[in-house]
Design an enzyme around this catalytic site. Structure first.
Site, PDB file in Angstrom:
ATOM      1  N   GLY A  38      -4.959  -4.354  -1.071  1.00 49.25           N
ATOM      2  CA  GLY A  38      -5.567  -5.655  -0.794  1.00 49.25           C
ATOM      3  C   GLY A  38      -6.271  -6.148  -2.042  1.00 49.25           C
ATOM      4  N   GLY A  41     -12.414  -7.430  -2.729  1.00 52.63           N
ATOM      5  CA  GLY A  41     -13.234  -7.998  -1.658  1.00 52.63           C
ATOM      6  C   GLY A  41     -12.517  -8.087  -0.318  1.00 52.63           C
ATOM      7  N   SER A  42     -11.348  -7.461  -0.197  1.00 53.06           N
ATOM      8  CA  SER A  42     -10.603  -7.588   1.055  1.00 53.06           C
ATOM      9  C   SER A  42     -11.068  -6.590   2.107  1.00 53.06           C
ATOM     10  CB  SER A  42      -9.106  -7.409   0.789  1.00 53.06           C
ATOM     11  OG  SER A  42      -8.875  -6.157   0.199  1.00 53.06           O
ATOM     12  N   LYS A  44     -11.309  -3.055   1.558  1.00 45.81           N
ATOM     13  CA  LYS A  44     -10.718  -1.721   1.434  1.00 45.81           C
ATOM     14  C   LYS A  44     -11.781  -0.631   1.424  1.00 45.81           C
ATOM     15  CE  LYS A  44      -8.790  -2.618  -2.562  1.00 45.81           C
ATOM     16  NZ  LYS A  44      -9.203  -3.984  -2.899  1.00 45.81           N
ATOM     17  N   SER A  45     -12.810  -0.819   0.587  1.00 46.91           N
ATOM     18  CA  SER A  45     -13.841   0.224   0.492  1.00 46.91           C
ATOM     19  C   SER A  45     -14.597   0.349   1.803  1.00 46.91           C
ATOM     20  CB  SER A  45     -14.813  -0.089  -0.640  1.00 46.91           C
ATOM     21  OG  SER A  45     -14.125  -0.172  -1.856  1.00 46.91           O
ATOM     22  N   GLU A 167      -9.646   3.704  -5.021  1.00 49.87           N
ATOM     23  CA  GLU A 167      -9.203   3.331  -6.380  1.00 49.87           C
ATOM     24  C   GLU A 167      -9.223   4.527  -7.323  1.00 49.87           C
ATOM     25  OE1 GLU A 167      -8.534   0.062  -7.265  1.00 49.87           O
ATOM     26  OE2 GLU A 167      -9.487  -1.121  -5.690  1.00 49.87           O
TER      27      GLU A 167
HETATM   28  N1  LIG Z   1     -23.361  -3.411   0.610  1.00 47.17           N
HETATM   29  C1  LIG Z   1     -22.866  -4.630   0.892  1.00 47.17           C
HETATM   30  N2  LIG Z   1     -23.675  -5.612   1.334  1.00 47.17           N
HETATM   31  C2  LIG Z   1     -23.181  -6.831   1.622  1.00 47.17           C
HETATM   32  N3  LIG Z   1     -21.899  -7.177   1.527  1.00 47.17           N
HETATM   33  C3  LIG Z   1     -21.034  -6.253   1.098  1.00 47.17           C
HETATM   34  C4  LIG Z   1     -21.464  -4.925   0.748  1.00 47.17           C
HETATM   35  N4  LIG Z   1     -20.389  -4.220   0.345  1.00 47.17           N
HETATM   36  C5  LIG Z   1     -19.343  -5.060   0.438  1.00 47.17           C
HETATM   37  N5  LIG Z   1     -19.716  -6.276   0.886  1.00 47.17           N
HETATM   38  C6  LIG Z   1     -18.830  -7.431   1.131  1.00 47.17           C
HETATM   39  O1  LIG Z   1     -17.818  -7.035   2.035  1.00 47.17           O
HETATM   40  C7  LIG Z   1     -16.545  -7.506   1.613  1.00 47.17           C
HETATM   41  C8  LIG Z   1     -15.579  -6.352   1.473  1.00 47.17           C
HETATM   42  O2  LIG Z   1     -16.028  -5.495   0.437  1.00 47.17           O
HETATM   43  P1  LIG Z   1     -15.282  -4.170   0.012  1.00 47.17           P
HETATM   44  O3  LIG Z   1     -16.140  -3.477  -0.969  1.00 47.17           O
HETATM   45  O4  LIG Z   1     -14.889  -3.418   1.216  1.00 47.17           O
HETATM   46  O5  LIG Z   1     -13.995  -4.761  -0.720  1.00 47.17           O
HETATM   47  P2  LIG Z   1     -12.865  -3.996  -1.556  1.00 47.17           P
HETATM   48  O6  LIG Z   1     -11.573  -4.375  -0.937  1.00 47.17           O
HETATM   49  O7  LIG Z   1     -13.170  -2.562  -1.665  1.00 47.17           O
HETATM   50  O8  LIG Z   1     -12.966  -4.686  -2.980  1.00 47.17           O
HETATM   51  P3  LIG Z   1     -12.719  -4.052  -4.448  1.00 47.17           P
HETATM   52  O9  LIG Z   1     -11.257  -4.034  -4.672  1.00 47.17           O
HETATM   53  O10 LIG Z   1     -13.399  -5.055  -5.326  1.00 47.17           O
HETATM   54  O11 LIG Z   1     -13.364  -2.715  -4.478  1.00 47.17           O
HETATM   55  C9  LIG Z   1     -16.776  -8.269   0.329  1.00 47.17           C
HETATM   56  O12 LIG Z   1     -16.774  -9.636   0.650  1.00 47.17           O
HETATM   57  C10 LIG Z   1     -18.131  -7.837  -0.149  1.00 47.17           C
HETATM   58  O13 LIG Z   1     -18.786  -8.909  -0.762  1.00 47.17           O
HETATM   59 MG   LIG Z   2     -13.718  -1.268  -3.294  1.00 46.07          MG
END
Ligand SMILES: Nc1ncnc2c1ncn2[C@@H]1O[C@H](COP(=O)(O)OP(=O)(O)OP(=O)(O)O)[C@@H](O)[C@H]1O
Ligand SMILES: [Mg+2]
Lengths: 291, 275
Positions: A38, A41-42, A44-45, A167
């Site tokens: 994804g 910000g999708s 995943k984490s 990642e």
């Molecule tokens: N601790 C937090 N507090 C508030 N919002 C958060 C927090 N962690 C993530 N988010 C929001 O939740 C959404 C998903 O974040 P996530 O980290 O799961 O994305 P991701 O797919 O892992 O992105 P990346 O590829 O950049 O690591 C994002 O819009 C992010 O801004």
């Molecule tokens: Mg992530």
């Protein structure tokens, strides 16, 4: 591991509430490699942290080996041993004076000591292919690739049944990535479930058994690599680099050749050949042919 | 679970309300006026007026009353302590006595007034922070303090330091949360065992955190230097602060209100003495 209709928002109930996951379902069994792809910000984490009971579902279900993750559930700590989670940039968690202590941290936390602890460390070190003479070194003084290996070993040392990697290839060079993929394949063949979070579609399509595509916190597609390639051909995902095969097929489609990427490679080649002015894609007279 | 959630004391909440659009200098001055006013007048009838003022804030700021009141939650403990101290340590007519503990009528009044005064103080101050972007805030403060630079006070350096600190507090919380989670998933246990064991269990969190902070500081220093930041050198602004008629009007309006409250307080006091 079963995840059903999982939704999660950060800071829920405050003005800065942010929806990170919406109605996501996925299941993973041992000996399987599932990739979660994804854009940034999708979510995943966020999904990865649910697999480790670090985040508790706000709605929906997360069940690991028959244990459901709820705020009051007993045995969440035991779950965290079963599901090893390698964070994004895991070398930022280092704190020990030697690489050995770093790797021994997790198994020691679960009560391993003496002979058993040694054995856990040795298993992890040989798994990730870390040179044993680096064990006495300060983890901060190692090279980036070696640090990543120590970090991986520090999770593998607790002998998890599921390995979630956020990642894992970020910041690694090409040989480093190949080596990591070889390691993950080996672990999968030993019966571990490998869950890899990545935005490298090509590598996910190449190596995983199944993929889950997230877009803005929603799962938009899931299935075998061929099905996902076909899906991507029809619905390019914003913020992801499309793999060459999909780009190629998209280019052909513009020229009137529609490929079905889920069919086997022979059928695809035949389909292309039919439209060529001259026959024999692997023939001798390639120089005279052009699309 | 989110380990460090709900730290909302004075967190900036983006918006486009009247208060959001006011010049930060105007808001800083207003906050000082309000605090001064609170200290000059916080008898029970005055508190009613302050309460009415508080009720007007949601309309002015676009922030719900619930959120505004919640901002005081972290200091409720302090409010309670202050009130309790005043409750027991104010001499006067006793209404209740148990051993050496004596609650007086005056004590009850003072406890209530002190508690409410502290409460309003925090709510008004956090209103400033909730409607002012940290960058604008430190900009405003720098401009307000700039006359002091003539006598050698490093007002612009102070402002830069404050901007950086404000900018990095949320980042620091995020990083702490992430490292906590990472160590938890490696089986760290922060909850069981004696005090010493628990304190020791935080070493694997503190060390990576310190390393990260130093790395960030170094990166920031390099980034600032490579963009030619020189301490104390005059810089121009992308968004210069503008003091217009609405700022003047806001200050005058506020002054009128505070004067009214203080006058009421004095007349009440005089009336009380007359009786
Ligand atoms: N601790 C937090 N507090 C508030 N919002 C958060 C927090 N962690 C993530 N988010 C929001 O939740 C959404 C998903 O974040 P996530 O980290 O799961 O994305 P991701 O797919 O892992 O992105 P990346 O590829 O950049 O690591 C994002 O819009 C992010 O801004
Ligand atoms: Mg992530």
């Amino acid at each position: 591991m079963i995840i059903e209709h999982l939704s999660y928002s950060y800071n829920s109930g405050t003005p800065s509430e942010a929806l990170a996951l919406k109605d996501v379902s996925v299941s993973v069994s041992r000996g399987e490699w599932v990739s979660i792809v994804g854009h940034t910000g999708s979510g995943k984490s966020t999904l990865a942290q649910h697999m480790n009971a670090l985040l508790i579902p706000q709605s929906g279900l997360v069940e690991i080996d028959g244990v459901q993750v709820t705020p009051k559930a007993k045995g969440l700590r035991e779950l965290r041993r079963k599901v090893g989670l390698v964070f994004q940039y895991p070398e930022q968690q280092f704190f020990a004076e030697t690489a050995r202590d770093e790797i021994a941290f997790a198994p020691a936390n679960w009560g391993a000591s003496g002979e058993e602890l040694e054995q856990c460390v040795d298993y992890a070190v040989s798994s990730v292919g870390l040179e044993p003479d680096l064990l006495g070194a300060n983890p901060f003084s190692l090279s980036g690739g070696q640090q990543r290996r120590v970090a991986m070993a520090s999770v593998i040392a607790m002998k998890p049944d599921y390995l979630v990697l956020d990642e894992p290839t970020a910041g690694l060079d090409a040989p480093g990535i190949n080596e990591l993929i070889r390691l993950l394949k080996k672990l999968r063949s030993e019966g571990l479930a490998v869950i890899q979070v990545t935005h490298d579609l090509q590598s996910a399509l190449d190596h995983s058994d199944r993929l889950l595509v997230l877009e803005n916190g929603m799962s938009v597609a899931g299935g075998a690599p061929e099905e996902i390639a076909q899906y991507l051909l029809e619905n390019p995902v914003r913020g992801l680099v499309m793999p060459p095969l999909v780009q190629f097929a998209a280019g052909l489609r513009e020229r009137g050749i529609t490929l079905d990427l889920t069919s086997d490679i022979g059928t695809i080649i035949k389909k292309i050949e039919e439209r060529r002015p001259c026959a024999g894609i692997a023939g001798e007279r390639q120089d005279t042919c052009s699309f | 679970m989110q380990f460090l959630s709900g730290i909302s004391l004075g967190q900036f909440i983006p918006g486009d309300s009247l208060l959001h659009r006011l010049d930060p200098r105007c808001k800083i001055i207003s906050t000082f006026l309000l605090i001064t006013g609170l200290f000059m007048a916080s008898k029970i009838p005055d508190l009613v007026l302050w309460g009415i003022f508080l009720l007007a804030l949601p309309a002015l700021s676009g922030i719900s009353l619930k959120t505004i009141l919640k901002s005081a939650r972290p200091i409720l403990f302090l409010v309670a302590i202050t009130a309790l101290l005043n409750l027991f340590w104010t001499p006067g007519r006793a209404v209740f006595q148990a051993g050496f503990l004596k609650v007086t009528e005056e004590g009850l009044m003072t406890a209530f007034e002190m508690g409410m005064r502290l409460f309003f103080l925090v709510v008004f101050a956090s209103m400033l922070m909730m409607t002012t972007n940290p960058m604008a805030f430190s900009d405003g403060l720098e401009r307000l303090l700039s006359p002091l630079s003539k006598i050698g006070f490093p007002s612009s350096e102070m402002a830069v330091m404050m901007t950086i600190a404000l900018r990095f507090i949320p980042t620091l919380f995020e990083e702490t949360d992430r490292i906590l989670k990472a160590q938890l998933s490696r089986g760290a246990d922060f909850e069981s065992g004696g005090l010493l064991k628990r304190a020791r269990s935080f070493i694997p969190v503190l060390i990576p955190l310190f390393i990260l902070v130093f790395q960030r500081a170094e990166n920031l220093a390099i980034a600032m230097e490579s963009r030619c930041y020189v301490p104390g050198m005059a810089r121009t602004r992308l968004n210069p602060l503008v003091w217009s008629g609405k700022e003047t009007a806001a200050i005058l309006g506020l002054l009128a209100f505070i004067t009214a409250v203080v006058l009421l307080d004095r007349s009440y006091f005089l009336g009380f003495v007359a009786i």
